[in-house]
Motif scaffolding. Structure first.
Motif, PDB file in Angstrom:
ATOM      1  N   LEU A  13      36.694  25.736  48.776  1.00 16.75           N
ATOM      2  CA  LEU A  13      35.393  26.127  48.917  1.00 16.75           C
ATOM      3  C   LEU A  13      34.933  27.091  47.722  1.00 16.75           C
ATOM      4  O   LEU A  13      36.020  27.633  47.218  1.00 16.75           O
ATOM      5  N   PRO A  14      33.882  27.307  47.430  1.00 16.41           N
ATOM      6  CA  PRO A  14      33.694  28.115  46.198  1.00 16.41           C
ATOM      7  C   PRO A  14      33.759  29.493  46.696  1.00 16.41           C
ATOM      8  O   PRO A  14      33.342  29.855  47.649  1.00 16.41           O
ATOM      9  N   LEU A  15      34.206  30.400  45.652  1.00 16.64           N
ATOM     10  CA  LEU A  15      34.121  31.868  46.168  1.00 16.64           C
ATOM     11  C   LEU A  15      32.658  32.623  45.778  1.00 16.64           C
ATOM     12  O   LEU A  15      32.102  32.336  44.991  1.00 16.64           O
ATOM     13  N   ALA A  16      32.555  33.637  46.678  1.00 18.17           N
ATOM     14  CA  ALA A  16      31.281  34.390  46.549  1.00 18.17           C
ATOM     15  C   ALA A  16      31.487  35.240  45.413  1.00 18.17           C
ATOM     16  O   ALA A  16      32.377  35.649  45.021  1.00 18.17           O
ATOM     17  N   LYS A  17      30.472  35.534  44.885  1.00 19.13           N
ATOM     18  CA  LYS A  17      30.265  36.393  43.666  1.00 19.13           C
ATOM     19  C   LYS A  17      30.048  37.770  43.940  1.00 19.13           C
ATOM     20  O   LYS A  17      30.422  38.594  42.844  1.00 19.13           O
ATOM     21  N   SER A  18      29.514  38.385  44.885  1.00 19.63           N
ATOM     22  CA  SER A  18      29.178  39.528  45.228  1.00 19.63           C
ATOM     23  C   SER A  18      29.983  40.588  46.072  1.00 19.63           C
ATOM     24  O   SER A  18      29.864  41.239  46.456  1.00 19.63           O
ATOM     25  N   GLU A  19      31.248  39.833  46.320  1.00 23.56           N
ATOM     26  CA  GLU A  19      32.311  40.510  47.181  1.00 23.56           C
ATOM     27  C   GLU A  19      33.139  41.767  46.432  1.00 23.56           C
ATOM     28  O   GLU A  19      33.235  41.565  45.162  1.00 23.56           O
ATOM     29  N   THR A  20      33.492  42.677  47.134  1.00 25.66           N
ATOM     30  CA  THR A  20      34.514  43.702  46.659  1.00 25.66           C
ATOM     31  C   THR A  20      35.831  43.316  47.316  1.00 25.66           C
ATOM     32  O   THR A  20      35.909  42.998  48.556  1.00 25.66           O
ATOM     33  N   VAL A  21      36.977  43.224  46.512  1.00 28.76           N
ATOM     34  CA  VAL A  21      38.381  42.947  47.267  1.00 28.76           C
ATOM     35  C   VAL A  21      38.954  44.330  47.315  1.00 28.76           C
ATOM     36  O   VAL A  21      38.894  45.244  46.651  1.00 28.76           O
ATOM     37  N   LEU A  22      39.374  44.536  48.667  1.00 26.26           N
ATOM     38  CA  LEU A  22      39.900  45.915  49.061  1.00 26.26           C
ATOM     39  C   LEU A  22      41.439  45.921  48.956  1.00 26.26           C
ATOM     40  O   LEU A  22      42.005  46.769  48.928  1.00 26.26           O
ATOM     41  N   GLY A  23      41.922  44.713  49.075  1.00 27.12           N
ATOM     42  CA  GLY A  23      43.322  44.492  49.149  1.00 27.12           C
ATOM     43  C   GLY A  23      43.741  43.089  49.151  1.00 27.12           C
ATOM     44  O   GLY A  23      42.949  42.199  49.514  1.00 27.12           O
ATOM     45  N   VAL A  24      45.025  42.868  49.079  1.00 32.30           N
ATOM     46  CA  VAL A  24      45.569  41.514  49.089  1.00 32.30           C
ATOM     47  C   VAL A  24      47.135  41.485  49.588  1.00 32.30           C
ATOM     48  O   VAL A  24      47.825  42.496  49.417  1.00 32.30           O
ATOM     49  N   TYR A  25      47.313  40.423  50.014  1.00 34.39           N
ATOM     50  CA  TYR A  25      48.905  39.932  50.287  1.00 34.39           C
ATOM     51  C   TYR A  25      49.106  38.671  49.812  1.00 34.39           C
ATOM     52  O   TYR A  25      48.627  37.867  50.021  1.00 34.39           O
ATOM     53  N   ILE A  26      50.228  38.684  48.766  1.00 36.56           N
ATOM     54  CA  ILE A  26      50.583  37.507  48.192  1.00 36.56           C
ATOM     55  C   ILE A  26      51.944  37.144  48.758  1.00 36.56           C
ATOM     56  O   ILE A  26      52.815  37.974  48.758  1.00 36.56           O
ATOM     57  N   PHE A  27      52.331  36.033  49.077  1.00 34.85           N
ATOM     58  CA  PHE A  27      53.504  35.300  49.406  1.00 34.85           C
ATOM     59  C   PHE A  27      53.573  34.101  48.459  1.00 34.85           C
ATOM     60  O   PHE A  27      53.042  33.256  48.250  1.00 34.85           O
TER      61      PHE A  27
END
Length: 499
Positions: A13-27
């Motif tokens: 699915l395409p990524l939204a352009k207007s979002e802000t990333v608050l945090g991530v979890y990477i496995f």
């Protein structure tokens, strides 16, 4: 695992352009290594470069001053240890991979790593300002200090019920039928593998370790005995048979405890993301290194195998899956200090969603792509929906793990007595103690997700009505040529994926 072809091109699915990333979890899976059948395994130079390049990609995505999706409040050049939670089992391949990955995330600081002393002299940190980022040792009951030296994924898990469940596969008609149909195929490869596997070991029971040995050889060995036997069809059959073998040991829809690795991972993901929200971004990055079995178990629990059978294969070296906390609400500037992210402009829970992405192989060569979870037709999911779905199968503490696994000795001896006294006080079902049976388990996170998910569960009845109304079936992809190729190699019933 051909996710980077069919699945990543058709289902993403395409990524939204207007979002802000608050945090991530990477496995993250480790990089290229020596074969399991020649233990002890070790990370190769190629493997270290694969995970370093993956780390460099995630730096360009989340960390750098010019990142494409910068994480709010995250330091861009000098690592702040409190902003990162990085863990790995006490396994040399996984720990080494984590260290190499982190050097991609935060490379040597250069001039930024220079200290000016009281006498005005300058001291440059070693190795050009090499940044020392701690890698904690996984502390869950199922953590295995020798993950990459175990030829069987449940062999070192310590979870009794999971081991019984996986062993049931070896008595199934599917396994026994494949074992017989492929005897001649594996026997025909003896000239290639007989330096490690004898005639009695050259069979489907050792499907993964045989594939692993051959796969490593094709990457590193300039000369392989009887190399002509390793045709494209033979290599494809080895891979798909290994995929089928490992998938059936990692997940079974009718016996969820088999996916204990994915269930404990789900709880760790929830705990980290919840901590990011409740801490208002104080620790916005969580990273964990682990083995392929956890990917497979989680894929099954999250119903990704229903999206495509490609999810039933072993992911490639240096693969990673990412859970992004995103919002469209106003937030502190992503270039501000970490303290600013705790201001009143931090978004409310109802404005936060979770996006799932997967990179099959090093993210530097195969950029993460987005997929919907839990059989939903939408992505990202609202945080409350995501947390409620994950809580259905997450195993969040030692007591819950011991109950689900049926373990009563060792670390579970004290956990059993304490959980017994607490269970006498009653349970509210979704947010408290789990119940287990030989064929089914309900193992929600037991008090480790925090007050936020408790609120989710209180509102769950009303939300479930709307959630169910929004569900729709996703057509399962077919695997082109898998049946034909497997049949040519001895009738292998496999899942068309690349390890």
């Amino acid at each position: 695992m051909q996710l980077k072809t069919l699945l990543l091109s058709s289902a993403a699915l395409p990524l939204a352009k207007s979002e802000t990333v608050l945090g991530v979890y990477i496995f993250h899976r480790h990089g290229d290594r020596t074969p399991k059948s020649l233990a002890p395994t070790s990370l190769t130079a190629l493997g270290a470069d694969q995970v370093f390049q993956s780390g460099s990609y995630y730096r360009s995505r989340y960390v750098a001053s010019d990142a494409s999706s910068p994480i709010v409040g995250l330091s861009s050049d000098i690592a702040v240890p409190t902003q990162l939670s990085v863990i790995s089992p006490a396994d040399s391949v996984l720990q080494s991979s984590a260290l190499a990955f982190l050097q991609g995330i935060y490379p040597p600081a250069g001039d930024n790593g220079v200290s000016v002393l009281a006498n005005s002299s300058e001291v440059q940190a070693p190795l050009g300002g090499y940044q020392y980022i701690p890698v904690g040792v996984s502390s869950t009951a199922s953590s295995n200090p020798n993950s990459e030296n175990n030829e069987w994924l449940q062999g070192g898990s310590g979870c009794g019920n999971a081991m019984v469940s996986s062993n049931n596969y070896f008595r199934s008609e599917e396994y026994l039928g494949t074992l017989e149909r492929t005897r001649s195929f594996y026997g025909g490869l003896l000239p290639v593998i007989n330096g490690t596997f004898g005639a009695g070991q050259a069979n489907f029971k050792n499907a993964y370790t045989i594939f692993d040995l051959v796969n490593v050889a094709t990457i590193h060995n300039q000369s392989i005995p009887s190399r002509a036997l390793l045709t494209d069809d033979a290599l494809f059959a080895l891979r798909t048979l290994a995929d089928a073998h490992e998938w059936n040991l990692a997940y079974n829809a009718s016996d969820p405890i088999r996916a204990v690795a994915g269930a404990t991972l789900a709880a760790q993901i929830l705990q980290q993301l919840d901590a990011t929200l409740t801490g208002r971004g104080k620790t916005p990055v969580g990273v964990q290194f682990g083995a392929y079995a956890s990917f497979m178990s989680f894929f099954g629990l999250a119903q990704l195998d229903k999206l495509s059978a490609d999810f039933t294969g072993v992911v490639e070296y240096a693969s990673s899956m990412v859970f992004e906390l995103v919002t469209n609400a106003s937030t502190p500037s992503s270039s501000s200090s970490s303290s600013s992210s705790s201001s009143s402009s931090y978004p409310n829970v109802e404005d936060v969603s979770v996006r799932f992405l997967l990179a099959n192989g090093s993210a530097a060569q195969n950029a993460p792509r987005e997929f919907p979870l839990f059989g939903r037709a939408r992505s990202p999911l609202p945080w409350t929906d995501f947390a409620a779905e994950m809580s259905k199968f997450a195993i969040g503490d030692t007591a819950a793990w011991c109950r689900a696994c049926g373990n009563t000795t060792g670390i579970c001896a004290s956990a059993a007595s304490s959980s017994s006294s607490s269970s006498d006080g009653g349970s509210d079902g979704e947010g408290a103690a789990a119940t287990t049976s030989s064929n089914n388990i309900s193992v929600p996170v037991a008090g480790v997700i925090g007050a936020l998910v408790t609120l989710v569960l209180i509102l769950g009845v009303e939300g479930l009505v709307y959630a169910l109304a929004g569900l729709k079936l996703v057509k399962k992809a077919t695997l082109a040529a898998s049946a034909a190729a497997s049949g040519a190699a001895g009738g292998a019933a496999a899942a068309g994926s690349k390890a």
